[in-house]
Write a protein that holds these residues in place. Structure first.
Motif, short mmCIF file in Angstrom:
data_model
loop_
_atom_site.label_atom_id
_atom_site.label_comp_id
_atom_site.label_asym_id
_atom_site.label_seq_id
_atom_site.Cartn_x
_atom_site.Cartn_y
_atom_site.Cartn_z
N VAL A 1 0.83 -1.39 0.01
CA VAL A 1 0.02 0.02 -0.62
C VAL A 1 1.19 1.15 0.26
O VAL A 1 1.71 1.25 0.80
CB VAL A 1 -1.08 -0.10 1.06
N SER A 2 1.28 2.18 -1.41
CA SER A 2 1.16 3.20 -1.30
C SER A 2 1.04 4.74 0.34
O SER A 2 -0.27 4.11 0.68
CB SER A 2 1.20 3.70 -1.93
N LEU A 3 2.20 5.13 0.25
CA LEU A 3 1.65 5.98 1.56
C LEU A 3 1.01 7.27 0.77
O LEU A 3 -0.56 7.72 1.96
CB LEU A 3 2.87 7.13 1.35
N LEU A 4 0.45 7.43 -0.11
CA LEU A 4 -0.67 7.92 -0.64
C LEU A 4 -2.21 7.29 -0.48
O LEU A 4 -3.33 7.98 -0.16
CB LEU A 4 -1.14 8.22 -2.24
N ASP A 5 -2.89 5.75 -0.91
CA ASP A 5 -3.85 5.60 -0.16
C ASP A 5 -3.60 5.08 1.00
O ASP A 5 -4.70 5.20 1.10
CB ASP A 5 -2.89 3.55 -1.28
N LEU A 6 -2.88 5.40 1.85
CA LEU A 6 -2.82 5.60 3.27
C LEU A 6 -3.54 6.56 3.69
O LEU A 6 -4.99 6.50 3.86
CB LEU A 6 -1.44 4.81 3.90
N LEU A 7 -2.86 7.45 3.09
CA LEU A 7 -3.75 9.08 3.14
C LEU A 7 -5.18 8.85 2.86
O LEU A 7 -5.76 9.29 3.44
CB LEU A 7 -3.20 10.01 2.43
N GLY B 1 -7.11 15.71 0.74
CA GLY B 1 -6.77 16.65 0.39
C GLY B 1 -5.10 16.58 -0.70
O GLY B 1 -5.11 17.52 -1.35
N THR B 2 -4.06 15.33 -0.49
CA THR B 2 -3.41 14.80 -1.37
C THR B 2 -4.16 14.26 -2.67
O THR B 2 -4.71 13.20 -2.29
CB THR B 2 -2.57 13.82 -0.44
N LYS B 3 -3.38 14.90 -3.63
CA LYS B 3 -4.77 14.21 -4.84
C LYS B 3 -3.41 13.15 -5.10
O LYS B 3 -2.22 12.98 -5.27
CB LYS B 3 -5.14 14.93 -5.54
N LYS B 4 -4.35 12.45 -5.66
CA LYS B 4 -3.66 10.76 -7.08
C LYS B 4 -3.47 11.90 -7.97
O LYS B 4 -4.73 11.40 -8.90
CB LYS B 4 -4.68 9.90 -6.87
N GLY B 5 -2.38 12.64 -8.35
CA GLY B 5 -2.65 12.74 -10.46
C GLY B 5 -1.91 11.47 -11.28
O GLY B 5 -2.73 11.27 -11.36
N ASP C 1 0.21 8.81 -10.31
CA ASP C 1 0.28 7.87 -10.05
C ASP C 1 1.52 7.43 -10.53
O ASP C 1 1.69 5.95 -10.38
CB ASP C 1 -0.61 6.70 -9.83
N GLN C 2 2.21 8.05 -10.61
CA GLN C 2 3.93 8.03 -11.53
C GLN C 2 5.31 8.39 -10.71
O GLN C 2 5.87 8.49 -11.63
CB GLN C 2 4.23 8.02 -12.54
N GLY C 3 4.75 9.52 -9.47
CA GLY C 3 5.59 10.57 -9.36
C GLY C 3 6.26 11.76 -10.07
O GLY C 3 6.97 11.66 -10.18
N ALA C 4 5.20 11.54 -11.47
CA ALA C 4 5.63 13.20 -12.37
C ALA C 4 4.71 14.30 -12.33
O ALA C 4 5.96 15.10 -12.61
CB ALA C 4 5.56 12.29 -13.84
N CYS C 5 4.30 14.41 -11.39
CA CYS C 5 3.48 16.09 -11.54
C CYS C 5 3.47 16.00 -10.10
O CYS C 5 2.71 17.61 -10.40
CB CYS C 5 1.95 15.29 -11.68
N GLY C 6 3.55 15.54 -9.24
CA GLY C 6 3.67 16.36 -7.79
C GLY C 6 2.23 16.38 -7.17
O GLY C 6 2.08 17.21 -6.24
N ALA C 7 1.21 16.15 -7.80
CA ALA C 7 0.17 16.05 -6.83
C ALA C 7 -0.32 15.98 -5.37
O ALA C 7 -0.89 16.00 -4.53
CB ALA C 7 -1.09 16.15 -7.98
N CYS C 8 0.53 14.92 -5.62
CA CYS C 8 0.38 13.89 -4.34
C CYS C 8 1.67 14.10 -3.48
O CYS C 8 1.80 13.82 -1.87
CB CYS C 8 0.24 12.65 -4.03
N THR C 9 2.50 15.08 -3.01
CA THR C 9 3.57 15.58 -2.47
C THR C 9 3.26 16.41 -0.91
O THR C 9 1.96 16.74 -0.77
CB THR C 9 4.38 16.82 -2.87
N VAL C 10 3.95 15.62 0.26
CA VAL C 10 3.18 15.61 1.63
C VAL C 10 4.31 15.67 1.97
O VAL C 10 6.03 16.00 1.51
CB VAL C 10 2.42 14.51 1.64
#
Length: 173
Positions: free
Chosen positions: A23-29, A37-41, A43-52
């Motif tokens: 499970v990714s940190l994003l999916d845990l959140l 609030g943290t977005k899934k853009g 899902d490959q680390g290319a857009c930064g929408a999931c930055t925490v």
């Protein structure tokens, strides 16, 4: 990381780690902690929408496994405000129209806060002119280079840069 696999602290509260180590940190959140609030853009680390922020450093949560963060402090966009009072950078985004659709905004704000901590520690970027300087400056080129991992499909980059620059004016050099 704790040896016992203890909880991760998210915005100051303990959250149990998932049983599934994939499970990714994003999916845990988003799915377990209910913090959307943290977005899934991409899902490959290319857009930064999931930055925490993890222990004050910016992390792409879609690329991070939740179990890696046992015993660590994760701060999401929801954890930045003081009660009903938004963080100064959140206010600056509104004042400078640093968003249009708002999808990238949580990642942009978390990234900017992590970026500023890097600048204050003297971490250079690709465009840092003087690598021997005690702290890197934050001129327009530095700011844009350091924020280049966060994409905005609406093109609100000027407002984003203005909001970040205003919020952190005077904190470097």
């Amino acid at each position: 990381m704790t040896e016992d696999g203890g909880p991760v602290r998210i915005n100051g509260s303990p959250v149990a780690l998932p049983d599934d180590p994939r499970v990714s940190l994003l999916d845990l959140l988003r799915e377990q902690a209910g913090l959307h609030g943290t977005k899934k853009g991409c899902d490959q680390g290319a857009c930064g929408a999931c930055t925490v922020l993890v222990d004050g450093q910016r992390v792409l949560s879609c690329l991070a496994l939740a179990v890696q963060y046992a015993g660590r402090e994760v701060v999401t966009i929801e954890g930045l405000s003081e009660g009903d009072t938004p963080h100064p950078l959140q206010r600056a985004f509104v004042e400078h129209e640093g968003f249009q659709c708002g999808y990238c905004t949580p990642g942009q704000i978390c990234s900017a806060l992590g970026m500023m901590a890097e600048v204050e520690r003297g971490v250079p970027s690709y465009v840092t002119a003087d690598l021997g300087a005690a702290t890197a400056g934050l001129d327009g080129d530095e700011l844009r280079e350091r924020m280049s991992g966060n994409l905005c499909r609406c093109g609100a980059y000027n407002g984003i840069a203005d909001a970040v620059a205003e919020t952190f004016a005077g904190r470097t050099r």
